[in-house]
Design an enzyme around this catalytic site. Structure first.
Site, PDB file in Angstrom:
ATOM      1  N   LYS A   1      -7.365   7.989  -0.814  1.00  0.00           N
ATOM      2  CA  LYS A   1      -8.629   8.476  -0.243  1.00  0.00           C
ATOM      3  C   LYS A   1      -9.207   9.624  -1.080  1.00  0.00           C
ATOM      4  O   LYS A   1      -9.414  10.739  -0.593  1.00  0.00           O
ATOM      5  CB  LYS A   1      -8.408   8.900   1.212  1.00  0.00           C
TER       6      LYS A   1
ATOM      7  N   LYS B   1       0.843  -1.196   0.000  1.00  0.00           N
ATOM      8  CA  LYS B   1       0.000   0.000   0.000  1.00  0.00           C
ATOM      9  C   LYS B   1       0.879   1.247   0.000  1.00  0.00           C
ATOM     10  O   LYS B   1       1.806   1.358   0.803  1.00  0.00           O
ATOM     11  CB  LYS B   1      -0.886  -0.001   1.252  1.00  0.00           C
TER      12      LYS B   1
END
Ligand code: C5P
Length: 239
Positions: free
Chosen positions: A66, A37
């Site tokens: 996000k 990630k």
């Protein structure tokens, strides 16, 4: 039913300030971890080159950016991410924003994950954000909206994973950060769980950062988590 291989379900957060350090951690974990990630800290310095380096090395890539913006911007940005061959991307927000993300990824393999409520937030924090409800209610509300908008999965703490699994059955991937092995420091996470608890509750993927990044022996830390994950998956599949 095909046995789940824990090695395919552990995502290591490369929360590091430089590409060199990130590559070093990826190499340390070679053969154990194949899903990484990239978050806010590495985002700016890593850029497209690092993402391509991972993909060429047959690693899976989760961009934890996000995304939250107007629909046109989201649609176009997600299309860019999809074209690179990234596997997971986080998005935020209303049904309209998530639907725009779904349009943006088109027919690609990219999986879109909606953020529910950060594992570092508790009831007081969400009240501070203006929500007068229980954390679980907000998580479930957002999970339901994400599912209706065509999202592939959600980011959620292990505390709410079971309720989401009951709600969504197999229609949402459940990706759980805020993982802390037994006895590890929780840092800022108010809703952390162990790897075993997360999988028992229904998580499909676990995201682990500091417990591996900050371990003296990164491989040993990852191996221990994988052992716990594997036995939890096997117990879950036997039920
Ligand atoms: O170091 P730690 O294991 O706490 O790392 C968790 C990672 O997952 C961090 O990269 C953080 O940005 C991310 N995270 C998240 N959503 C949460 C909690 C953590 O995306 N609810």
């Amino acid at each position: 039913m095909k046995a789940i291989d824990a090695k395919e379900r552990l995502i290591v957060a490369l929360d590091l300030p430089t590409v060199e350090e990130a590559k070093r951690l990826v190499r340390h974990l070679d053969g154990l971890v194949s899903f990484f990630k990239i978050g806010l800290e590495l985002q700016l310095v890593a850029g497209l080159d690092f993402v391509k380096w991972l993909i060429q090395d047959e690693k899976k890539v989760f961009l934890d950016y996000k995304y939250f913006d107007v629909e046109e911007t989201i649609r176009r940005a997600v299309a860019q991410v999809a074209a690179i061959g990234v596997n997971f991307l986080t998005v935020h927000g209303s049904g309209g924003i998530i639907r725009a993300a779904v349009e943006g990824r088109g027919q690609s393999e990219l999986k879109l994950l909606a953020v529910t409520v950060l594992t570092s937030l508790d009831a007081l924090d969400i009240r501070d954000l203006g929500f007068e409800c229980a954390v679980e209610d907000l998580v479930l509300y957002r999970a339901r909206k994400a599912m209706e908008a065509g999202c592939d999965g959600v980011i959620t703490s292990g505390h709410e994973a079971r309720a989401i699994r009951e709600l969504a059955k197999d229609r949402l991937l459940i990706v759980t950060p805020g993982i802390r092995p037994e006895g590890a420091t929780r840092n800022e996470h108010k809703r952390s769980v162990t790897p075993t608890q997360a999988i028992q509750a229904g998580a499909d993927y676990l995201v682990v950062g500091r417990p591996i990044r900050d371990a003296k022996d990164h491989r040993m830390a990852a191996e221990q988590i994988l052992v716990d994950m594997q036995s939890a998956f096997e117990r879950r599949q036997r039920l």
